[in-house]
Enzyme design. Structure first.
Site, PDB file in Angstrom:
ATOM      1  N   GLU A  97       0.842  -1.209   0.000  1.00 30.79           N
ATOM      2  CA  GLU A  97       0.000   0.000   0.000  1.00 30.79           C
ATOM      3  C   GLU A  97       0.869   1.247   0.000  1.00 30.79           C
ATOM      4  OE1 GLU A  97      -2.807   1.186  -0.390  1.00 30.79           O
ATOM      5  OE2 GLU A  97      -4.438   0.023   0.477  1.00 30.79           O
ATOM      6  N   ASP A  98       0.338   2.323  -0.530  1.00 32.97           N
ATOM      7  CA  ASP A  98       1.052   3.599  -0.415  1.00 32.97           C
ATOM      8  C   ASP A  98       0.806   4.227   0.953  1.00 32.97           C
ATOM      9  OD1 ASP A  98      -1.619   3.936  -1.125  1.00 32.97           O
ATOM     10  OD2 ASP A  98      -1.274   5.787  -2.234  1.00 32.97           O
ATOM     11  N   PHE A 151      -1.886  16.308   4.540  1.00 36.26           N
ATOM     12  CA  PHE A 151      -2.340  15.941   3.188  1.00 36.26           C
ATOM     13  C   PHE A 151      -1.125  15.703   2.301  1.00 36.26           C
ATOM     14  CE2 PHE A 151      -4.232  15.749  -0.816  1.00 36.26           C
ATOM     15  CZ  PHE A 151      -5.601  15.587  -0.650  1.00 36.26           C
TER      16      PHE A 151
END
Ligand code: PRP
Length: 174
Positions: A97-98, A151
């Site tokens: 997964e990232d 983010f």
């Protein structure tokens, strides 16, 4: 308008860490083959870089899932958009997964992949946001970087489908 992106983890640091994790995986899977499952789209850059750093035999497969959620929150109700091409029976599966955020996507994926009788399933992620975890039972075996709740983009991670190709991890300054 161009977004402002601050470097959180520079390219060289990411590359060194991927190399280090690849070495650990090679040691842990000594004498075995590892079957990497890339979770599209975000996982693709990390999967390719990681695969190059693993010295035991590697096979690859790809899966695309979409989470029914409201914008940035995943709901845990996951739809398989593209399933794996190969069966998993008897394989040493490593899900790549990232990023792991709430853990909902992974929790669901593990449950469905377990039913396909792999020899074992482990998890490898480029980034982890432990402060966001809802599914506490999700055990991550290999984490490159634990990061604060920001983010992030780059190395596969997007903002509105942009910036996946950045060779470093950045933070979008909104
Ligand atoms: C991201 C990431 C994980 C999931 C993590 O995918 O690749 O699959 O969200 O969130 P969770 O732990 O809260 O479930 P995304 O849905 O952004 O798709 P993408 O990889 O195609 O960008």
């Amino acid at each position: 308008m161009e977004d402002k992106i601050r470097v959180l983890i520079p390219e060289q640091e990411v590359d060194e860490k991927v190399k280090e994790i690849g070495k650990r995986i090679s040691e842990d899977y000594a004498g075995k083959s590892v079957h990497l499952i890339c979770v599209l789209k975000g996982g693709v850059f990390f999967t390719c870089e990681l695969a190059k750093r693993i010295s035991v035999p590697v096979s690859l497969d790809f899966m695309s899932v979409s989470s029914y959620g409201s914008g940035t929150e995943s709901s845990g109700v996951v739809k398989i958009v593209k399933d794996l091409d190969e069966p998993l029976a008897g394989k040493h599966v490593l899900i790549v997964e990232d990023i792991i955020d709430s853990g909902r996507t992974l929790s669901y994926l593990i449950e469905i992949l377990k039913q396909r009788n792999p020899a074992d399933i482990r998890i490898c992620t480029l980034l982890d946001k432990p402060s966001r975890r809802v599914k506490k039972e999700v055990q991550v075996d290999y984490t490159c970087f634990s990061i604060p709740d920001e983010f992030v983009v780059g190395y596969g991670l997007d903002y509105d489908q942009k910036y996946r190709n950045l060779p470093y991890i950045g933070v979008v300054e909104l």
